[in-house]
Design a protein around this motif. Structure first.
Motif, PDB file in Angstrom:
ATOM      1  N   GLU A  19      -0.755  20.682  13.437  1.00  0.00           N
ATOM      2  CA  GLU A  19      -0.473  22.110  13.587  1.00  0.00           C
ATOM      3  C   GLU A  19       0.686  22.353  14.548  1.00  0.00           C
ATOM      4  N   THR A  20       0.677  21.651  15.674  1.00  0.00           N
ATOM      5  CA  THR A  20       1.762  21.814  16.646  1.00  0.00           C
ATOM      6  C   THR A  20       3.079  21.321  16.059  1.00  0.00           C
ATOM      7  N   ALA A  21       3.028  20.193  15.362  1.00  0.00           N
ATOM      8  CA  ALA A  21       4.240  19.655  14.741  1.00  0.00           C
ATOM      9  C   ALA A  21       4.812  20.630  13.730  1.00  0.00           C
ATOM     10  N   VAL A  22       3.947  21.232  12.914  1.00  0.00           N
ATOM     11  CA  VAL A  22       4.404  22.195  11.912  1.00  0.00           C
ATOM     12  C   VAL A  22       5.084  23.388  12.579  1.00  0.00           C
ATOM     13  N   GLN A  23       4.498  23.886  13.658  1.00  0.00           N
ATOM     14  CA  GLN A  23       5.084  25.037  14.364  1.00  0.00           C
ATOM     15  C   GLN A  23       6.458  24.702  14.925  1.00  0.00           C
ATOM     16  N   LYS A  24       6.584  23.527  15.542  1.00  0.00           N
ATOM     17  CA  LYS A  24       7.877  23.120  16.105  1.00  0.00           C
ATOM     18  C   LYS A  24       8.906  22.909  15.008  1.00  0.00           C
ATOM     19  N   GLY A  25       8.485  22.262  13.929  1.00  0.00           N
ATOM     20  CA  GLY A  25       9.404  22.030  12.826  1.00  0.00           C
ATOM     21  C   GLY A  25       9.863  23.312  12.175  1.00  0.00           C
ATOM     22  N   ARG A  26       8.934  24.272  12.051  1.00  0.00           N
ATOM     23  CA  ARG A  26       9.292  25.544  11.430  1.00  0.00           C
ATOM     24  C   ARG A  26      10.346  26.283  12.258  1.00  0.00           C
ATOM     25  N   LYS A  27      10.262  26.203  13.574  1.00  0.00           N
ATOM     26  CA  LYS A  27      11.285  26.836  14.422  1.00  0.00           C
ATOM     27  C   LYS A  27      12.657  26.214  14.168  1.00  0.00           C
ATOM     28  N   LYS A  28      12.701  24.897  14.069  1.00  0.00           N
ATOM     29  CA  LYS A  28      13.976  24.222  13.803  1.00  0.00           C
ATOM     30  C   LYS A  28      14.551  24.646  12.450  1.00  0.00           C
TER      31      LYS A  28
ATOM     32  N   MET B 127       0.848  -1.197   0.000  1.00  0.00           N
ATOM     33  CA  MET B 127       0.000   0.000   0.000  1.00  0.00           C
ATOM     34  C   MET B 127       0.882   1.246   0.000  1.00  0.00           C
ATOM     35  N   THR B 128       0.596   2.216  -0.856  1.00  0.00           N
ATOM     36  CA  THR B 128       1.398   3.423  -0.942  1.00  0.00           C
ATOM     37  C   THR B 128       1.218   4.274   0.309  1.00  0.00           C
ATOM     38  N   GLU B 129       2.324   4.787   0.832  1.00  0.00           N
ATOM     39  CA  GLU B 129       2.312   5.580   2.051  1.00  0.00           C
ATOM     40  C   GLU B 129       1.676   6.941   1.795  1.00  0.00           C
ATOM     41  N   GLN B 130       1.025   7.477   2.833  1.00  0.00           N
ATOM     42  CA  GLN B 130       0.424   8.802   2.766  1.00  0.00           C
ATOM     43  C   GLN B 130       1.424   9.850   3.257  1.00  0.00           C
ATOM     44  N   PRO B 131       1.267  11.121   2.831  1.00  0.00           N
ATOM     45  CA  PRO B 131       2.119  12.174   3.377  1.00  0.00           C
ATOM     46  C   PRO B 131       2.016  12.210   4.903  1.00  0.00           C
ATOM     47  N   ILE B 132       3.038  12.728   5.539  1.00  0.00           N
ATOM     48  CA  ILE B 132       3.103  12.669   6.990  1.00  0.00           C
ATOM     49  C   ILE B 132       1.932  13.371   7.662  1.00  0.00           C
ATOM     50  N   ALA B 133       1.381  14.395   7.030  1.00  0.00           N
ATOM     51  CA  ALA B 133       0.256  15.124   7.628  1.00  0.00           C
ATOM     52  C   ALA B 133      -0.942  14.212   7.889  1.00  0.00           C
ATOM     53  N   GLU B 134      -1.039  13.129   7.133  1.00  0.00           N
ATOM     54  CA  GLU B 134      -2.143  12.190   7.317  1.00  0.00           C
ATOM     55  C   GLU B 134      -1.874  11.216   8.466  1.00  0.00           C
ATOM     56  N   ARG B 135      -0.678  11.267   9.064  1.00  0.00           N
ATOM     57  CA  ARG B 135      -0.302  10.255  10.040  1.00  0.00           C
ATOM     58  C   ARG B 135       0.111  10.835  11.387  1.00  0.00           C
ATOM     59  N   LEU B 136      -0.148  12.099  11.624  1.00  0.00           N
ATOM     60  CA  LEU B 136       0.168  12.728  12.901  1.00  0.00           C
ATOM     61  C   LEU B 136      -1.115  13.176  13.589  1.00  0.00           C
ATOM     62  N   ASP B 137      -1.133  13.080  14.904  1.00  0.00           N
ATOM     63  CA  ASP B 137      -2.334  13.449  15.657  1.00  0.00           C
ATOM     64  C   ASP B 137      -2.519  14.957  15.722  1.00  0.00           C
ATOM     65  N   ASP B 138      -1.435  15.701  15.921  1.00  0.00           N
ATOM     66  CA  ASP B 138      -1.509  17.156  16.069  1.00  0.00           C
ATOM     67  C   ASP B 138      -0.583  17.793  15.044  1.00  0.00           C
TER      68      ASP B 138
END
Length: 426
Positions: free
Chosen positions: A14-23, A1-12
């Motif tokens: 928005e928070t992950a994006v904010q933390k990643g953007r800081k890094k 089965m083809t994998e989905q982009p990570i956004a489809e596999r994280l619970d939160d």
């Protein structure tokens, strides 16, 4: 089965994006080369119409490169090149960026790892950027119909270049690849200073143990091994080098390190770091004579340098000694401790961040100009492994010197004529 982009596999997400953007933003502040190139790329769009497939360690510095390629006009699909080196927050932030799709997720099993790589290839790339050559190999094995539309690619690592040269020797590499690992602006800095500093830092962070006063055994004295050995000596460790190449062994000896076969070094070491890119550097005969409490770490790309299958067979019990440290308890009571599951310790250990940002700036500067070269002049390169053109290597060095405010001399016309002539004698 083809994998989905990570956004489809994280619970939160928005928070992950904010933390990643800081890094990513922090890394960008210290990556003057890639930032300089990104500004050029935004204005000139040299990658307009290209689709770039990437299999890399998805962390902050990789993200800065990825966003620069997207700014150059490319559509980019990226996934990890190691199951334990992805930062999920960085992956999420990349996936939230225009023209970038990220499939990378930390801690996936082999099936999910390759599902994500298949998903990247499903974007029908015209350029590939690889770290370990898994992506190139997958395309050749399972997607040969794409090869005619791929203009070329770049390979980052020692291990990956070895694989590509083996493919090339067998006549099995069907599109041009730049050996980014072998160019001076990569191997003299990333391999020595990056691997050296990052590996030892990861060992200290993972174990909370000192390097000073211990005996560090370094498997291999290539560029990466040199870095580990020299940095360990700088931290006041005694250093033993093991080698198979007589010239590199002699070089290590002349630079002040003790040189021994691994079977003799095994009972002397407190910390072992493998850097060869080959398998079975440390095996059962070595485990049998190691001291209680030794630390075993790998700084090579794949998890084959320390033979963990043999170690597990020898062990009476396997425990989680500490986050990121697996203890193998032997029947005689000795405990041998493996860091990061034997994967490359500077990225796979729980608190590891990879190579220092400034070092990766140089390596990723080379990746960026090589991707540009393939897009603009790819037809000039035949299938096979190619050295990075010297003009590109020098371009990146000049950008770095300019950013650091460092000026150098230039040859006069007379000096240039003298150096280019064979007629000047005594």
């Amino acid at each position: 089965m083809t994998e989905q982009p990570i956004a489809e596999r994280l619970d939160d997400v928005e928070t992950a994006v904010q933390k990643g953007r800081k890094k990513i933003d922090w890394a960008r502040q210290h990556m003057s080369i890639v930032e300089h190139l990104r500004e050029q790329f935004e204005a000139e769009k040299p990658l307009e119409g290209e689709t770039i497939a990437m299999a890399m360690h998805v962390e902050a510095t990789t993200a800065v490169l990825t966003e620069a390629l997207a700014a150059a006009g490319a559509e980019v699909a990226i996934t990890g090149c190691n199951p334990l080196s992805t930062h999920d927050d960085v992956s999420a932030a990349l996936n939230a960026t225009d023209n970038i799709t990220s499939y990378a997720k930390r801690g996936v099993d082999d099936e999910a790892y390759y599902d994500a790589m298949h998903a990247v290839v499903d974007h029908d790339p015209t350029i590939t950027i690889d770290d370990g050559a898994d992506l190139v190999f997958l395309i050749h094995e399972e997607y040969p119909e794409l090869i005619d539309s791929i203009v070329g690619g770049c390979e980052e690592t020692t291990t990956g270049v070895h694989r590509l040269r083996a493919m090339d020797d067998d006549g099995a590499l069907d599109y041009p690849m730049f050996a980014v690992n072998d160019t001076p602006m990569k191997r003299l800095f990333d391999n020595v200073h990056g691997t050296g500093e990052a590996s030892l830092t990861a060992i200290e962070l993972t174990t909370n143990l000192a390097i000073a006063g211990k005996t560090v055994v370094v498997g291999g004295y290539g560029q990466c091994g040199k870095g580990v050995a020299k940095k360990a000596a700088g931290l006041n460790a005694d250093v033993v080098v093991t080698e198979i190449d007589p010239r590199q062994a002699l070089e290590a000896h002349m630079e002040g390190f003790e040189v021994l076969p691994m079977k003799e070094a095994a009972n002397k070491g407190d910390i072992f770091v493998t850097t060869t890119g080959n398998r079975d550097v440390i095996t059962e005969e070595d485990f049998e004579v190691m001291g209680d409490g030794v630390l075993l770490a790998n700084a090579g790309h794949f998890d084959v340098e320390i033979n963990l299958e043999q170690l597990e067979e020898m062990a009476e019990e396997v425990i989680e000694a500490r986050d990121g440290v697996t203890g193998y308890v032997l029947p005689d009571g000795r405990q041998l401790n493996v860091l990061a599951d034997g994967r490359l310790v500077n990225l796979a250990a729980p608190k590891a961040e990879g190579h220092p940002v400034e070092v990766m700036d140089q390596s990723f500067g080379i990746q960026a100009v090589c991707a540009r070269e393939m897009a603009l002049n790819g037809a000039e390169y035949d299938a096979g492994v190619h050295d990075v053109p010297d003009r590109l290597d020098r371009e990146v060095a000049e950008i770095k010197l300019d950013a650091e405010g460092i000026e150098i001399d230039e040859l006069s016309d007379e000096q240039r004529e003298y150096m280019d002539s064979w007629q000047h004698g005594t």
